[in-house]
Structure formats: C-alpha cells, structure tokens
Design an enzyme around this catalytic site. Sequence first.
Site, PDB file in Angstrom:
ATOM      1  N   ASP A  13     -12.671  -0.645  -8.031  1.00  0.00           N
ATOM      2  CA  ASP A  13     -11.967   0.254  -8.955  1.00  0.00           C
ATOM      3  C   ASP A  13     -12.939   0.965  -9.908  1.00  0.00           C
ATOM      4  O   ASP A  13     -14.006   0.449 -10.220  1.00  0.00           O
ATOM      5  CB  ASP A  13     -10.943  -0.564  -9.767  1.00  0.00           C
ATOM      6  CG  ASP A  13     -10.012   0.338 -10.553  1.00  0.00           C
ATOM      7  OD1 ASP A  13      -9.687   1.439 -10.057  1.00  0.00           O
ATOM      8  OD2 ASP A  13      -9.611  -0.041 -11.665  1.00  0.00           O
ATOM      9  N   ASN A  61      -1.257   3.837  -4.093  1.00  0.00           N
ATOM     10  CA  ASN A  61      -2.154   4.987  -4.291  1.00  0.00           C
ATOM     11  C   ASN A  61      -1.574   6.275  -3.698  1.00  0.00           C
ATOM     12  O   ASN A  61      -2.052   7.371  -4.005  1.00  0.00           O
ATOM     13  CB  ASN A  61      -3.550   4.710  -3.715  1.00  0.00           C
ATOM     14  CG  ASN A  61      -4.365   3.729  -4.535  1.00  0.00           C
ATOM     15  OD1 ASN A  61      -5.173   2.978  -4.012  1.00  0.00           O
ATOM     16  ND2 ASN A  61      -4.150   3.719  -5.853  1.00  0.00           N
TER      17      ASN A  61
HETATM   18  C1  IPE Z   1      -6.488  -0.724  -7.148  1.00  0.00           C
HETATM   19  O1  IPE Z   1      -6.903   0.219  -8.048  1.00  0.00           O
HETATM   20  C2  IPE Z   1      -6.543  -0.143  -5.762  1.00  0.00           C
HETATM   21  C3  IPE Z   1      -7.878   0.051  -5.209  1.00  0.00           C
HETATM   22  C4  IPE Z   1      -9.005  -0.273  -5.779  1.00  0.00           C
HETATM   23  C5  IPE Z   1      -7.897   0.644  -3.894  1.00  0.00           C
HETATM   24  P1  IPE Z   1      -5.860   1.161  -8.804  1.00  0.00           P
HETATM   25  O2  IPE Z   1      -6.685   2.116  -9.604  1.00  0.00           O
HETATM   26  O3  IPE Z   1      -4.918   1.771  -7.843  1.00  0.00           O
HETATM   27  O4  IPE Z   1      -5.067   0.153  -9.730  1.00  0.00           O
HETATM   28  P2  IPE Z   1      -4.281   0.395 -11.087  1.00  0.00           P
HETATM   29  O5  IPE Z   1      -3.390   1.587 -10.876  1.00  0.00           O
HETATM   30  O6  IPE Z   1      -5.292   0.647 -12.135  1.00  0.00           O
HETATM   31  O7  IPE Z   1      -3.537  -0.886 -11.330  1.00  0.00           O
HETATM   32  C1  IPE Z   2     -10.749   3.135  -6.982  1.00  0.00           C
HETATM   33  O1  IPE Z   2     -11.069   4.040  -7.969  1.00  0.00           O
HETATM   34  C2  IPE Z   2     -10.548   3.782  -5.635  1.00  0.00           C
HETATM   35  C3  IPE Z   2      -9.137   3.930  -5.261  1.00  0.00           C
HETATM   36  C4  IPE Z   2      -8.112   3.463  -5.899  1.00  0.00           C
HETATM   37  C5  IPE Z   2      -8.871   4.657  -4.036  1.00  0.00           C
HETATM   38  P1  IPE Z   2      -9.956   4.859  -8.763  1.00  0.00           P
HETATM   39  O2  IPE Z   2      -9.707   6.128  -8.027  1.00  0.00           O
HETATM   40  O3  IPE Z   2      -8.784   4.027  -9.052  1.00  0.00           O
HETATM   41  O4  IPE Z   2     -10.742   5.190 -10.096  1.00  0.00           O
HETATM   42  P2  IPE Z   2     -10.167   5.088 -11.572  1.00  0.00           P
HETATM   43  O5  IPE Z   2      -9.641   3.700 -11.730  1.00  0.00           O
HETATM   44  O6  IPE Z   2      -9.111   6.125 -11.684  1.00  0.00           O
HETATM   45  O7  IPE Z   2     -11.354   5.343 -12.416  1.00  0.00           O
HETATM   46 MG    MG Z   3      -8.229   2.766 -10.581  1.00  0.00          MG
END
Ligand code: IPE
Ligand code: IPE
Ligand code: MG
Length: 235
Positions: A13, A61
């Site tokens: 993340d 997502n």
């Molecule tokens: C979790 O991260 C999913 C992945 C790393 C693929 P998210 O960014 O989707 O999680 P939340 O929304 O902060 O809980």
């Molecule tokens: C994790 O990074 C990757 C996915 C969830 C696909 P994020 O895209 O959630 O990045 P932040 O949390 O918004 O910084």
């Molecule tokens: Mg994230």
Amino acid sequence: MNIIPKHIAVIMDGNGRWAQERNLKRSEGHKAGGKSLEQLALYAKKIGIKYLSVYAFSTDNFKRSKEEVDFLMNLLIYYFNEKLDRVIKEGVKVVFSGRRENLRTDVLEAMDNIVKRTKNNKDCILNICLNYGAQEEIVDATLKIHEDLNNNIIQKETLNREFYYKYLYQNLPPIDILIRTGKEHRLSNFMLYQSSYAEIYFLDKYFPEFNSNDLKDIINDYQKRDRRFGNVKTN
Ligand code: IPE
Ligand code: IPE
Ligand code: MG
C-alpha cells in the site's frame, strides 16, 4: 537456531500517496511499486522464503476511477508478460488468489500464461492476490464446502480448521509474517483466515520505498518473537 519464515504476505500500500507527495501522477506510484515487488520477490527467493503472498488489487479497488483501474490492469499485464521474467528465471512459481469474474479477458489471459509458464518452478511460490477479498474467499470456500457436503464428497466430521485451507483459493500454509506498508494500520480485507497467528508489521513507509533491508530487519525481529499459539512459554 534462526527460523526462516515459511510464508510472508505483503499488503503493498501507499503507491498513490508516494507519487502525489512527489507531484507525480498516481500511475507513476504504481510503476514504482511494481519495481519494489520485483526486488521483493527476488530477495525473498534468495533467502529461502517458500511462499510470498502479495496484495495487488482488491475487489474493492474497482471503486476507483476507470482511468486508474485501467492503468493498473495494463501494468499487471505488462508484469505478467515481460517484467517478471527475471523472477521466473530464478525459479519462482506464480499462482493467483481472487475471483476471475469482473477481470478483463486480456488480464485473465496474461494470468493464465504466467501460471502455465511457471508451473514447474519449485523454489518459491508467489501468490498474487488480484481481484481478491478475504471475506469473498471465505464465502466462496463455504459455497464449495456446501456443494461437497451435498454431493457426499466430504463428511461433516472431516471439516476442521486445517482442512478448511483446502477450500481457499490456494492451499498455502498459514502466514508467519504479515507486512503492511503505506502507514495505515488495517488489514483491508486481506487473507483474514491465513493470518490468524501471523506476526504483524505495519511499516511507516510507502510501498515504493520498501526494500530488501526492510525485509531483513523484519525477519530479524520476527526471529526474536515468542510465538505461543495460545500456549505458555516453555523455557
Ligand atoms: C489494500 O489497499 C489493497 C492493496 C494493497 C491492493 P487499499 O489502499 O485498497 O486499502 P484501504 O482503502 O486504504 O483500506
Ligand atoms: C496500493 O497503493 C496499490 C493498490 C491498491 C492497487 P494505493 O493505490 O492504495 O496507494 P495509496 O494508498 O492511495 O497511497
Ligand atoms: Mg491505499
């Protein structure tokens, strides 16, 4: 004796925030995250980790903009078709966890291809969680169990917490170390069943900043932890 963890799982993340803080587009963060994943897989294989699970895309997502989802799917295809070649040459076998429904056919094709190309690799299993949700996994397992009970393939008595693993998307061992990068302290619907006794690490770093030294430090710390599994310390 230093025990090497068998199964490490990573919630990758913080890609978007890493990019935004650098005045870059979120997509640049996903690209940088991809590089971190490649390094992570190579290092895990090198030090003898047998199972590495990574959270690449959650069922939730899909709530993001079409532009971001499309970018991520295209990046994943590029990784499966080309960018993971070095990882594959090192003997890593790729498997997936998640639902196939809602994924584009070109994504499914690239997934099937990398699974086929790596099926005889044995050194390390890279479990990529894509269109994955832990609650969905438990629901899907429950439905399969219901079907097998109805068809007399299994009996009620056969079912216990170990046997349940056979009904998850992949029959992997329980997670020893669960790492979340990205400065958040939550599990976001990731491998809830397999994490029951995982040692959990929340890292104050975005995933593109995560490197092999971080993993080394975590493993060193893990080796000092007393995993009691409900028992009491014996020495
Ligand atoms: C979790 O991260 C999913 C992945 C790393 C693929 P998210 O960014 O989707 O999680 P939340 O929304 O902060 O809980
Ligand atoms: C994790 O990074 C990757 C996915 C969830 C696909 P994020 O895209 O959630 O990045 P932040 O949390 O918004 O910084
Ligand atoms: Mg994230």
